[in-house]
Design a protein around this motif. Structure first.
Motif, mmCIF file in Angstrom:
data_model
loop_
_atom_site.group_PDB
_atom_site.id
_atom_site.type_symbol
_atom_site.label_atom_id
_atom_site.label_comp_id
_atom_site.label_asym_id
_atom_site.label_seq_id
_atom_site.Cartn_x
_atom_site.Cartn_y
_atom_site.Cartn_z
ATOM 1 N N GLY A 34 -1.004 7.111 1.200
ATOM 2 C CA GLY A 34 -1.123 4.695 1.712
ATOM 3 C C GLY A 34 0.166 5.145 1.960
ATOM 4 O O GLY A 34 0.616 4.502 2.705
ATOM 5 N N ASP A 76 1.329 -1.161 0.167
ATOM 6 C CA ASP A 76 -0.242 0.337 0.137
ATOM 7 C C ASP A 76 0.892 1.029 -0.376
ATOM 8 O O ASP A 76 0.327 2.165 -0.377
ATOM 9 N N ALA A 88 -3.082 -5.821 -5.015
ATOM 10 C CA ALA A 88 -3.088 -4.956 -5.512
ATOM 11 C C ALA A 88 -4.214 -4.297 -6.637
ATOM 12 O O ALA A 88 -4.326 -2.823 -6.726
#
Length: 200
Positions: A195, A77, A129
């Motif tokens: 993030g 992330d 992701a």
């Protein structure tokens, strides 16, 4: 100190001396007698503790890679932050970077289980992701991970590119670190710092 304690201290000194020897000469060029002289022990101890020279090399690499994976957790992330952390580590551990290069040149990649397991773990999280667009732009997880590692280590002791093509960059490591993180942010298709703070 007990005999077991002495043995563990000796093993630790052997592994430290072996890192220096192998990073300089690789597996083929390394000499067990030089390692033993640095430690101040009989070279037969190295064979008793580790079996043979290649097994000693693999032990040195595995133990150091375990430290790397503990110190630099993978953060899918926050890929720019991960790249910056890898850059910091690569620049401050030239011996280990050279050791990894020798491993790539002289060993079967599957022999180093710590490395292959870490790669597999990273790739398991990258496609998830990517499906959400977060590392976006349609890059495969394996491709994106390879590019991140290549960028983050391009100016390290193991790279033939950064130190020769852009040698002045190493004189400004903070700016270079930021450039690496920013480039990864662009590849990941998200603003730098999203993030997570890549500059931490």
């Amino acid at each position: 100190m007990t005999a077991a304690g002495n043995a563990e201290q000796t093993k630790a000194r052997i592994l430290e001396a072996a890192l220096e020897e192998f990073s300089a000469y690789g597996i083929a060029g390394a000499r067990v007698d030089r390692i033993a002289r640095r430690v101040g022990c009989n070279k037969n101890l190295l064979y008793i503790y580790f079996g043979n020279k290649e097994a000693l090399f693999t032990t040195v690499l595995e133990r150091n890679l375990e430290k790397v994976y503990e110190e630099i957790p993978f953060t899918p992330d926050d890929l720019p932050g991960y790249a910056a952390a890898v850059f910091d580590f690569a620049m401050s551990h030239p011996d280990l970077m050279r050791l990894m290069l020798w491993s790539s040149l002289e060993q079967d990649p599957d022999r180093v289980t710590t490395r292959s397991e870490s790669r597999a773990g990273k790739l398991r999280t990258m496609p998830a992701a990517s499906d959400e667009g977060e590392p976006g732009r349609g890059f495969r997880g394996g491709f994106l991970l390879t590019v991140i590692m290549a960028l983050a280590t391009a100016w390290s002791a193991a790279s033939p590119f950064g130190p020769t093509l852009d040698p002045e960059a190493v004189d400004r490591p903070e700016g270079l670190r930021e450039d690496v993180a920013r480039a990864v942010a662009l590849l990941a298709g998200r603003p730098h710092g999203a993030g997570g703070d890549a500059g931490h």
